[in-house]
Design an enzyme around this catalytic site. Structure first.
Site, short mmCIF file in Angstrom:
data_model
loop_
_atom_site.label_atom_id
_atom_site.label_comp_id
_atom_site.label_asym_id
_atom_site.label_seq_id
_atom_site.Cartn_x
_atom_site.Cartn_y
_atom_site.Cartn_z
N GLU A 90 8.78 7.07 -17.67
CA GLU A 90 7.52 7.52 -17.82
C GLU A 90 6.97 7.09 -19.13
O GLU A 90 5.95 6.68 -19.60
CB GLU A 90 7.63 9.01 -17.68
CG GLU A 90 7.50 9.39 -16.20
CD GLU A 90 7.97 10.92 -16.09
OE1 GLU A 90 7.01 11.41 -15.70
OE2 GLU A 90 9.28 11.51 -16.43
N HIS A 92 0.89 -1.22 0.07
CA HIS A 92 0.06 0.00 0.07
C HIS A 92 0.99 1.10 0.08
O HIS A 92 0.32 2.25 0.53
CB HIS A 92 -1.03 0.10 1.24
CG HIS A 92 -1.74 -1.25 1.55
ND1 HIS A 92 -2.94 -1.31 0.75
CD2 HIS A 92 -1.24 -2.37 2.11
CE1 HIS A 92 -3.35 -2.73 1.30
NE2 HIS A 92 -2.52 -3.23 1.87
#
Ligand code: ARG
Length: 470
Positions: free
Chosen positions: A297, A163
């Site tokens: 990216e 998480h």
């Protein structure tokens, strides 16, 4: 025999009028299926021999055809303009025209008993088989990059997360090998795609099967296939092999994208876990200090194209009636583009990965926060016979006390923790450390150093075996 035909199309005989110019351009595929030319030539060569086997070609005609195909192949490689300026509808017509130019009517004879439907299915399968081999090679190099980094950073601890929250300490090498594990599953998927493509449709005709009893098995072997397709109707309309290949590519792209996300985050100032290589970064036209993780990216971003190619082909195939439909011509462009993109993506990922410098101090500091050993603290009580749920609760109370006092729990006074449970003794506060938290994970697949070393050795062996196999 005089070479006389009504027009220059492969199918013009029954037509009164020529096609509308816009539609004609719309239906052509030579601009992209010219990429199949080497496979068209290979199939033509074997088809001439197959026709000799059923008495339609003479030995002489087979030889003449083969010599003409050699010439066409050589010219196609050296004379780009020849292809660029061609008005052929598709790669099949291009080669037929060239054969007729070389051989006269013998060039037309080669299409006896066969259909472009089976030609395109066969050639596209051959393309996918070669493509899968190329990507496999690139993936092996990428996996080598992971091994290099894992070995160079074998003992470096880092804060493992779930998480995106600090969870438990792990080794950086374990993190790297986790990504490598995903890519080695992709190798298996590529192998599956190759195996599915490895069946030869030639002899299926347009849909019903060839009317001449050609030796399909021999023809398939000559083209490098290990088997023939089972049903002629299915063979001309089946593109599952292309789906399978795109699925393998989509798997690789997804894994590259997840790797990219980790690296983009780790390169941020908040993490500062790694320094990107200049060679795979870009700056800002405005802000002089910027060094942006554009390689990662773009890898994350380009993944969309690969999965789009898979979904696109699924959408094209959905609802098609059985056998060949012209819709199937839409299979090639997106797959070619996805393949080329994937080659670039893996190479860029490899360069960016091997050029990365990990910030050992930052990684170790994050891993050393005692909060990350809380699970090990609960295990301490478990060793003393406390049921885990209770141990979890007691350690939670210790952490709350530490928070109240504004210090790490390992620096609490012994009396304070003994107020929570009499089972806590001095070794409780001194025991847990990054080293012990990592060292206790000796279970198979765990992050203990020995296990990571074994995983590295296993992958090295696997790569060595795969590199020697074709
Ligand atoms: N260009 C076509 C394709 O890629 C080749 C097969 C054409 N067959 C036909 N019957 N029009 O699918």
């Amino acid at each position: 025999m005089k070479a006389e035909r009504k027009n220059d199309r492969l199918w013009g005989g029954r037509f009164e009028n020529a096609p509308d110019a816009r539609f004609d351009a719309f239906q052509r595929s030579f601009a992209f299926d010219r990429r199949l030319l080497p496979y068209e030539i290979a199939v033509d060569r074997t088809w001439a021999k197959a026709l000799e086997g059923v008495g339609i070609f003479t030995e002489m005609e087979v030889r003449q055809t083969a010599a003409a195909l050699d010439k066409i192949s050589a010219r196609a490689q050296s004379d780009r303009n020849w292809l660029d300026s061609s008005t052929a509808e598709d790669v099949h017509q291009f080669v037929e025209n060239a054969l007729v130019e070389e051989l006269g009517p013998l060039g037309w004879k080669l299409h006896t008993g066969r259909s472009r439907n089976e030609l395109v299915a066969t050639e596209f399968r051959l393309f996918v088989i070669d493509a899968a081999a190329d990507i496999r090679k690139s993936l092996l190099a990428l996996l080598d990059g992971f091994l290099m980094q894992a070995k160079a950073n074998l003992k470096v601890p880092m804060a493992g997360m779930t998480h995106m929250q600090h969870a438990q300490p792990i080794l950086l090498s374990h993190f790297l090998m986790a990504h490598a594990e995903a890519f080695s599953r992709d190798l298996t998927r590529l192998g599956n795609a190759r195996a599915v493509a490895d069946a030869c449709p030639m002899g299926s005709g347009a849909l019903a099967g060839c009317s001449f009893p050609i030796d399909r098995t021999r023809l398939a072997k000559e083209l490098g296939f290990s088997r023939v397709t089972a049903n002629s109707l299915d063979a001309v309309g089946d593109r599952d092999f292309a789906l399978e290949y795109l699925f393998a590519l989509a798997g690789i792209a997804t894994h590259l994208s997840r790797l990219a996300e980790d690296f983009v985050l780790f390169a941020s100032q908040e993490f500062s876990y790694l320094i990107l290589p200049d060679e795979y970064s870009t700056g800002s036209s405005l802000m002089p200090q910027k060094k942006n993780p554009d390689a990662w990216e773009l890898l994350r971003g380009k993944t969309g194209r690969i999965t789009a190619a898979l979904f696109g082909l699924f959408t094209t195939l959905k609802g098609l009636p059985s056998s060949y439909q012209r819709d199937l011509q839409e299979d090639k462009e997106a797959l070619f583009a996805a393949h080329d993109q994937m080659e670039d993506m893996i190479r860029v990922a490899h360069g960016a990965l091997v050029g990365t410098k990990f910030q050992v101090d930052r990684l170790s500091a994050a891993a050393s926060d005692p909060a990350l050993f809380a699970t090990d603290a609960a295990d301490y009580l478990v060793q003393k016979g406390v049921p885990f749920r209770q141990a979890h609760d007691l350690v939670g109370k210790v952490l709350r006390e530490a928070e109240k006092q504004g210090k790490p729990w390992t620096e609490l006074a012994l009396e304070d923790v003994r107020r929570i449970s009499r089972l806590f003794e001095q070794d409780f506060l001194q025991g847990p450390s990054v080293e012990s938290a990592i060292a206790t994970k000796v279970v198979q697949g765990g992050t203990a150093e020995g296990r990571v070393q074994a995983a590295i050795a296993e992958l090295e062996l696997k790569l060595k075996q795969l590199e020697t196999k074709p």
